[in-house]
Design a protein around this motif. Structure first.
Motif, PDB file in Angstrom:
ATOM      1  N   LYS A  54       0.809  -1.219   0.000  1.00  0.00           N
ATOM      2  CA  LYS A  54       0.000   0.000   0.000  1.00  0.00           C
ATOM      3  C   LYS A  54       0.844   1.271   0.000  1.00  0.00           C
ATOM      4  N   ILE A  55       2.120   1.146   0.295  1.00  0.00           N
ATOM      5  CA  ILE A  55       2.997   2.315   0.283  1.00  0.00           C
ATOM      6  C   ILE A  55       3.265   2.774  -1.149  1.00  0.00           C
ATOM      7  N   ASN A  56       3.352   1.824  -2.067  1.00  0.00           N
ATOM      8  CA  ASN A  56       3.767   2.135  -3.437  1.00  0.00           C
ATOM      9  C   ASN A  56       2.732   1.789  -4.496  1.00  0.00           C
ATOM     10  N   ASN A  57       1.554   1.350  -4.096  1.00  0.00           N
ATOM     11  CA  ASN A  57       0.593   0.865  -5.078  1.00  0.00           C
ATOM     12  C   ASN A  57      -0.808   0.996  -4.499  1.00  0.00           C
ATOM     13  N   TYR A  58      -1.799   0.889  -5.377  1.00  0.00           N
ATOM     14  CA  TYR A  58      -3.177   0.885  -4.896  1.00  0.00           C
ATOM     15  C   TYR A  58      -4.012  -0.063  -5.743  1.00  0.00           C
ATOM     16  N   THR A  59      -5.000  -0.650  -5.112  1.00  0.00           N
ATOM     17  CA  THR A  59      -6.038  -1.418  -5.789  1.00  0.00           C
ATOM     18  C   THR A  59      -7.341  -1.096  -5.084  1.00  0.00           C
ATOM     19  N   VAL A  60      -8.302  -0.549  -5.816  1.00  0.00           N
ATOM     20  CA  VAL A  60      -9.589  -0.211  -5.213  1.00  0.00           C
ATOM     21  C   VAL A  60     -10.349  -1.497  -4.907  1.00  0.00           C
ATOM     22  N   ASP A  61     -10.929  -1.581  -3.721  1.00  0.00           N
ATOM     23  CA  ASP A  61     -11.649  -2.792  -3.333  1.00  0.00           C
ATOM     24  C   ASP A  61     -12.856  -3.026  -4.237  1.00  0.00           C
ATOM     25  N   PRO A  62     -13.213  -4.287  -4.486  1.00  0.00           N
ATOM     26  CA  PRO A  62     -14.306  -4.600  -5.417  1.00  0.00           C
ATOM     27  C   PRO A  62     -15.644  -3.993  -5.020  1.00  0.00           C
ATOM     28  N   GLN A  63     -15.941  -3.921  -3.723  1.00  0.00           N
ATOM     29  CA  GLN A  63     -17.228  -3.383  -3.291  1.00  0.00           C
ATOM     30  C   GLN A  63     -17.402  -1.933  -3.748  1.00  0.00           C
ATOM     31  N   THR A  64     -16.323  -1.162  -3.680  1.00  0.00           N
ATOM     32  CA  THR A  64     -16.405   0.232  -4.122  1.00  0.00           C
ATOM     33  C   THR A  64     -16.559   0.311  -5.635  1.00  0.00           C
ATOM     34  N   LEU A  65     -15.825  -0.507  -6.370  1.00  0.00           N
ATOM     35  CA  LEU A  65     -15.936  -0.492  -7.828  1.00  0.00           C
ATOM     36  C   LEU A  65     -17.331  -0.910  -8.290  1.00  0.00           C
ATOM     37  N   LEU A  66     -17.973  -1.795  -7.544  1.00  0.00           N
ATOM     38  CA  LEU A  66     -19.311  -2.248  -7.929  1.00  0.00           C
ATOM     39  C   LEU A  66     -20.355  -1.141  -7.829  1.00  0.00           C
ATOM     40  N   ARG A  67     -20.021  -0.061  -7.154  1.00  0.00           N
ATOM     41  CA  ARG A  67     -20.957   1.060  -7.078  1.00  0.00           C
ATOM     42  C   ARG A  67     -21.256   1.645  -8.462  1.00  0.00           C
ATOM     43  N   GLN A  68     -20.370   1.385  -9.430  1.00  0.00           N
ATOM     44  CA  GLN A  68     -20.593   1.936 -10.766  1.00  0.00           C
ATOM     45  C   GLN A  68     -21.944   1.514 -11.331  1.00  0.00           C
ATOM     46  N   PHE A  69     -22.428   0.328 -10.952  1.00  0.00           N
ATOM     47  CA  PHE A  69     -23.717  -0.130 -11.470  1.00  0.00           C
ATOM     48  C   PHE A  69     -24.870   0.630 -10.821  1.00  0.00           C
ATOM     49  N   GLU A  70     -24.723   1.007  -9.554  1.00  0.00           N
ATOM     50  CA  GLU A  70     -25.710   1.878  -8.911  1.00  0.00           C
ATOM     51  C   GLU A  70     -25.740   3.233  -9.610  1.00  0.00           C
ATOM     52  N   PHE A  71     -24.560   3.756  -9.913  1.00  0.00           N
ATOM     53  CA  PHE A  71     -24.487   5.050 -10.586  1.00  0.00           C
ATOM     54  C   PHE A  71     -25.201   4.989 -11.935  1.00  0.00           C
ATOM     55  N   GLU A  72     -24.936   3.916 -12.685  1.00  0.00           N
ATOM     56  CA  GLU A  72     -25.525   3.791 -14.019  1.00  0.00           C
ATOM     57  C   GLU A  72     -27.043   3.668 -13.945  1.00  0.00           C
ATOM     58  N   ASP A  73     -27.552   2.976 -12.926  1.00  0.00           N
ATOM     59  CA  ASP A  73     -29.003   2.848 -12.768  1.00  0.00           C
ATOM     60  C   ASP A  73     -29.660   4.206 -12.548  1.00  0.00           C
ATOM     61  N   ALA A  74     -28.892   5.147 -11.987  1.00  0.00           N
ATOM     62  CA  ALA A  74     -29.416   6.489 -11.721  1.00  0.00           C
ATOM     63  C   ALA A  74     -29.095   7.473 -12.844  1.00  0.00           C
ATOM     64  N   GLY A  75     -28.527   6.965 -13.941  1.00  0.00           N
ATOM     65  CA  GLY A  75     -28.205   7.830 -15.067  1.00  0.00           C
ATOM     66  C   GLY A  75     -26.853   8.499 -14.987  1.00  0.00           C
ATOM     67  N   ASP A  76     -26.045   8.106 -14.002  1.00  0.00           N
ATOM     68  CA  ASP A  76     -24.707   8.661 -13.850  1.00  0.00           C
ATOM     69  C   ASP A  76     -23.672   7.614 -14.259  1.00  0.00           C
ATOM     70  N   ALA A  77     -22.423   7.846 -13.892  1.00  0.00           N
ATOM     71  CA  ALA A  77     -21.352   6.912 -14.227  1.00  0.00           C
ATOM     72  C   ALA A  77     -20.243   7.029 -13.187  1.00  0.00           C
ATOM     73  N   MET A  78     -19.383   6.026 -13.161  1.00  0.00           N
ATOM     74  CA  MET A  78     -18.145   6.142 -12.394  1.00  0.00           C
ATOM     75  C   MET A  78     -17.191   6.942 -13.275  1.00  0.00           C
ATOM     76  N   MET A  79     -17.292   8.266 -13.164  1.00  0.00           N
ATOM     77  CA  MET A  79     -16.539   9.123 -14.089  1.00  0.00           C
ATOM     78  C   MET A  79     -15.087   9.302 -13.682  1.00  0.00           C
ATOM     79  N   GLY A  80     -14.757   8.938 -12.434  1.00  0.00           N
ATOM     80  CA  GLY A  80     -13.386   9.125 -11.994  1.00  0.00           C
ATOM     81  C   GLY A  80     -12.954   8.101 -10.966  1.00  0.00           C
ATOM     82  N   ILE A  81     -11.671   7.811 -10.970  1.00  0.00           N
ATOM     83  CA  ILE A  81     -11.025   6.978  -9.958  1.00  0.00           C
ATOM     84  C   ILE A  81      -9.845   7.790  -9.438  1.00  0.00           C
ATOM     85  N   TYR A  82      -9.757   7.944  -8.123  1.00  0.00           N
ATOM     86  CA  TYR A  82      -8.661   8.743  -7.591  1.00  0.00           C
ATOM     87  C   TYR A  82      -7.777   7.903  -6.681  1.00  0.00           C
TER      88      TYR A  82
END
Length: 205
Positions: A54-82
């Motif tokens: 975690k000091i030199n790398n990152y991987t977003v947890d799957p539960q957070t990435l799965l939110r993209q489908f909630e966003f799409e259902d509401a007409g939005d998108a996962m427009m960014g990853i930080y």
């Protein structure tokens, strides 16, 4: 005529939250996703960094990435990853390029290289998968092992394209990485060329 570069628009609250998250997680990298439309962010969701290092790398947890489908259902998108760079500049590393699996999303990097002057920059990272003789290429070009088993070569925008890559990269105006990993026998397993395009960040009140 060149297409204008689209700015990424962050509400002040989201801009401040990215910095606060980065500071809270230091010295580890932190990460999360942004909900929005086109290039305008509307909501931030902190994620968990589940990378082994975690000091030199990152991987977003799957539960957070799965939110993209909630966003799409509401007409939005996962427009960014930080994610954050606790001690380095706000520019994609070879590891970041290797992990860029969402070409439609903006990748935002918050640098705390100077903690009293945080910097947030945004990029599109577009992976391509050309047919290359990577075993020959790794002998011909100065690849760097950026983490165990992962190798990268960076070519800046406007820089000369190495001769072995000129058949697959014709546009010298875009920066790119060539990245590959190796298997247990030390042979190239997967490879890709990832093009980097920076987008300005605008903070809206």
């Amino acid at each position: 005529m060149n297409t204008p570069i689209q700015p990424v628009i962050l509400p002040q609250s989201i801009y401040d939250e990215i910095i606060a998250h980065a500071r809270a997680g230091k010295p580890e990298e932190v990460c999360g996703v942004l909900r929005g439309r086109d290039s305008r962010a509307k909501e931030l969701f902190r994620g968990r960094n589940i990378a082994e290092d975690k000091i030199n790398n990152y991987t977003v947890d799957p539960q957070t990435l799965l939110r993209q489908f909630e966003f799409e259902d509401a007409g939005d998108a996962m427009m960014g990853i930080y994610h954050s760079h606790p001690v380095s500049v706000a520019y994609p590393s070879a590891t970041d390029a290797w992990n860029a699996h969402y070409p439609d999303a903006y990748y935002l990097i918050c640098s705390l290289e100077f903690d009293d002057a945080p910097v947030i920059r945004a990029f599109k990272m577009t992976p391509t998968f050309p047919d290359l003789d990577m075993e020959a290429l790794r002998q011909a070009l100065p690849f760097e092992e950026v983490r165990p088993g992962l190798f990268g070569l960076y070519v800046p925008a406007g820089g000369p394209i190495p001769e072995p890559l000129q058949s697959v990269v014709e546009d010298p105006s875009r920066a790119f990485y060539v990245v590959f990993n190796v298997n247990g026998a030390g042979k190239v397993d997967e490879h890709r060329i990832v093009f980097i395009e920076e987008h300005p960040v605008e903070v809206a009140g």
